[in-house]
Write an enzyme that holds these catalytic residues in place. Structure first.
Site, short mmCIF file in Angstrom:
data_model
loop_
_atom_site.label_atom_id
_atom_site.label_comp_id
_atom_site.label_asym_id
_atom_site.label_seq_id
_atom_site.Cartn_x
_atom_site.Cartn_y
_atom_site.Cartn_z
N CYS A 20 -6.84 -6.49 -0.15
CA CYS A 20 -5.52 -6.44 0.48
C CYS A 20 -5.08 -5.10 0.59
O CYS A 20 -5.45 -4.31 1.38
CB CYS A 20 -4.50 -7.46 -0.14
SG CYS A 20 -3.31 -7.87 1.17
N ARG A 76 0.10 -11.41 4.14
CA ARG A 76 0.59 -10.19 4.79
C ARG A 76 -0.73 -9.23 5.05
O ARG A 76 -0.71 -8.31 4.57
CB ARG A 76 1.63 -9.34 4.19
CG ARG A 76 3.09 -10.00 4.12
CD ARG A 76 4.03 -9.64 3.32
NE ARG A 76 4.18 -8.16 3.33
CZ ARG A 76 5.03 -7.74 4.34
NH1 ARG A 76 5.57 -8.26 5.18
NH2 ARG A 76 5.18 -6.35 4.35
N SER A 132 0.83 -1.29 -0.08
CA SER A 132 0.09 0.08 -0.03
C SER A 132 1.04 1.33 -0.01
O SER A 132 0.51 2.30 -0.54
CB SER A 132 -0.81 0.07 1.10
OG SER A 132 -0.44 -0.06 2.48
N GLU A 180 -8.19 -12.81 -6.45
CA GLU A 180 -7.41 -12.80 -7.65
C GLU A 180 -6.50 -13.80 -8.03
O GLU A 180 -5.96 -14.10 -9.04
CB GLU A 180 -6.86 -11.51 -8.38
CG GLU A 180 -5.77 -11.00 -7.56
CD GLU A 180 -5.84 -10.45 -6.24
OE1 GLU A 180 -6.82 -10.51 -5.61
OE2 GLU A 180 -4.93 -9.61 -5.67
N HIS A 214 -7.29 -12.01 -1.34
CA HIS A 214 -6.86 -12.06 -2.75
C HIS A 214 -7.60 -13.21 -3.48
O HIS A 214 -7.08 -14.01 -4.27
CB HIS A 214 -5.26 -12.23 -3.11
CG HIS A 214 -4.29 -11.40 -2.55
ND1 HIS A 214 -4.16 -10.37 -3.05
CD2 HIS A 214 -3.79 -11.66 -0.97
CE1 HIS A 214 -3.31 -9.75 -2.03
NE2 HIS A 214 -3.18 -10.41 -1.08
#
Lengths: 390, 234
Positions: B87, B149, B58, B215, B213
């Site tokens: 995330c 994470r 981020s 994806e 996630h």
């Protein structure tokens, strides 16, 4: 109905936040009980190895202390590589390069919120265990450090932490993946700032993948043998048209190449296909990064760790003039060898090989020999088949 | 009803944007023509009807967005159009973040939650867990949540001026890893059924966040959900 006008909020609950939350919570409770049932029913393992990493488009910066790690984080690095010394210093100072001090790595882990990577020596599984225990996010089994094991890499399947390994060609990449590497990088000339090696390796890997993707099974069997790669991984690579690891290796390699080439140009990675932006961010960057020059001898880079040197191998060495005493059969090429008393590097392959073979056999005339070469190598290596004979 | 076209952007500054594009490219919704678009500049963003912010770092994504002049356009986009954050994207869409890098970090805001970065520990503590998700197609099949994470949702906040928060999925307490601030002591599992920290997917109006996630799986149901519900308000 336009996508921009739609709003998922149901009008009845939109005004009263308290009831909303309660409603949401009771809904959630229902969800949880369902989950519990499912969990009991399936009895799935709770903790699985998750070896996916998020480095695409990012830059991994080398740091030697917590302060530098903070600077890297501020500069937008997607991960930091904790090192005892930067590769340029490791290369110039020599000596045995090891894993960094665990205390230093702990300080770096504590200082930043981005993932921390650290290097271990090739084959040094104890260093890897230590790094995993102190909470490093990724491990780089790196040829930049002094190799601990000339023949074996770490069995990376035994670890929870993802590994990155270097590879110069497809065979090497697939061998590392079969050992459990989660992602593959190129093997650049670390610390030189020179990306030509990394580009060569990436080109080699991608070229082999494109070749493999057009092969049928019979050809793949032969190709697997040729590049010394596990067949099933080669077949999967051919099917996917990329390495069977997470993400896009080409993009990742590009990121890492950029990372080593310049500290602050991380935006290059994101905008690699937008020359206008690249021109803007490349302005006024100051003097070029400090680098070492690759030392080149006979077309081979000195000091580079070759992937799998076998013990007792003889890798062709440069013959000294005294060893090149003329024999009738060698007359033809010998004239090419000497010019004004200087030995020319460009030699007839036949002559060089014969000389090396003679030297090799003289060392241990009783041995069995075989010839071995990497794909695309400019000459074969002579090996003793059985080391006991030496 | 004719076939409608929708352009869904994926913020492609850093992280798992390629995986989102792959799923969007595969996604088939009968009456919709979905055009995936990599978003790297404000011009790209203008062409989008909706946006996905992928997993990654981020801090890196925020900094690159700032450098690309995308930060303000993104803040505006979040206020008006459907956005889904996975995330790292979830962190960016939250109003408040704990465990930010020293000196704080830029957020886009939009969802009234407080998150903790890496709340379930480091890469080594990453895990997968089956999730029961409300509103997905084929709801009896659990969705495999991949947590790497991952951030932990610490608190859902109430804001009368904003759409209500709709919890889509919670992680079952027995599946929670025993590390980080998301950790729970085993005997208290019963109390945790409505603990905010077990929430892993939620929706507020047209905004959606998942701390895992989707994806990275072959399961396109979350993308389907985003398009049907957040983009088309179905």
């Amino acid at each position: 109905m336009s996508p921009t006008q739609s709003n998922g909020a149901s009008p009845s609950t939109a005004v009263n936040p308290a009831s909303t939350l309660n409603a949401a919570r009771s809904q959630g409770r229902e969800g949880s009980s369902n989950l519990g049932t499912f969990q009991v029913k399936s009895g799935l393992a709770q903790m699985l190895k998750v070896k996916y990493v998020f480095l695409v488009g990012g830059v991994i910066m080398d740091v030697v202390n917590a302060e530098q790690a903070r600077i890297a984080e501020e500069a937008g690095a997607c991960a930091v590589m904790a090192l005892e010394r930067v590769p340029a210093d490791i290369r110039s100072e020599g000596g045995v390069a090891r894993m960094s001090d665990p205390q230093l790595i702990k300080e770096i882990v504590a200082a930043v919120t981005i993932p921390v990577m650290a290097k271990v020596r090739i084959g040094h599984f104890v260093e890897a265990q230590i790094l995993q225990a102190i909470g490093v996010d990724y491990i780089d089994e790196s040829e930049v450090l002094t190799p601990a094991d000339e023949q074996h890499h770490i069995n990376k399947h035994n670890f929870k932490v993802p590994f990155v390994c270097g590879a110069r060609n497809l065979g090497e990449a697939l061998r590392r993946i079969s050992e459990g590497a989660a992602f593959i990088r190129t093997k650049g000339e670390a610390g030189t700032g020179n990306v030509v090696e990394a580009v060569r390796h990436e080109r080699a890997v991608m070229s082999d993948i494109r070749r493999a993707s057009a092969m049928n099974d019979e050809e793949l069997y032969a190709f697997a043998k040729e590049i010394q790669a596990p067949f099933h991984l080669l077949k999967e690579t051919a099917r996917l048209k990329r390495l069977p690891v997470s993400g896009d290796p080409a993009k990742r390699a590009r990121a890492i190449v950029q990372a080593v080439s310049k500290f602050q140009k991380h935006a290059q990675v994101t905008h690699y296909n937008n020359p206008k932006i690249l021109a803007e961010i490349s302005e006024n960057l100051g003097p070029a990064m400090v680098g070492l020059t690759m030392s080149v001898k006979s077309g081979r880079h000195e000091g580079r760790f070759t992937e799998q040197p076998r013990l007792y191998d003889v890798i062709l060495c440069n013959p000294t003039p005294s060893e090149l005493l003329p024999t009738p059969k060698q007359q033809s090429f010998e004239s090419n060898f000497y010019k004004n008393g200087v030995m020319f590097k460009k030699k007839s392959a036949e002559g060089e090989a014969k000389i090396a073979l003679r030297q090799f056999i003289e060392q241990s005339p009783q041995s069995q020999y075989r010839f071995d070469s990497e794909r695309g190598a400019d000459h074969s290596e002579i090996c003793r088949s059985l080391e006991e004979n030496v | 009803m004719g076939r409608q076209g929708v352009t869904i952007g994926v913020l492609a500054l850093q992280g798992a944007f390629a995986e989102h594009i792959n799923i969007l490219t595969r996604l088939k919704i009968s009456h919709l023509a979905i055009t995936p678009l990599l978003v790297k500049t404000p011009d790209d963003l203008q062409r989008c009807d909706a946006l996905i912010i992928p997993g990654g770092e981020s801090t890196t994504i925020a900094l690159l967005a700032k450098l690309a002049g995308l930060l303000e356009p993104l803040k505006g986009f979040v206020k008006e159009k459907p956005v889904w954050g996975t995330c790292a994207g979830a962190i960016l869409l939250s109003e408040d973040v704990q465990g930010a890098k020293k000196g704080g970090q830029d957020l886009l805001g939009g969802i009234n939650v407080s998150l903790e970065r890496n709340g379930w520990g480091s890469q080594v503590e990453s895990f997968e867990a089956p999730l029961a998700v409300h509103g997905l197609r084929d709801p009896d099949t659990p969705f495999n949540g991949v947590f790497i994470r991952a951030p932990v949702i610490l608190e859902l906040k109430t804001d009368p001026s904003r759409p209500p928060i709709d919890i889509l999925a919670r992680i079952s307490p027995p599946l929670l890893p025993a590390v980080g601030s998301g950790s729970v002591s085993g005997s208290e599992n019963g109390d945790l059924l409505d603990d905010d920290r077990t929430v892993v997917a939620l929706r507020q109006g047209r905004l959606l966040i998942t701390t895992f996630h989707p994806e990275l799986t072959r399961d396109d149901r979350f993308h389907d959900f985003f398009v049907r519900n957040c983009v088309y308000g179905g």
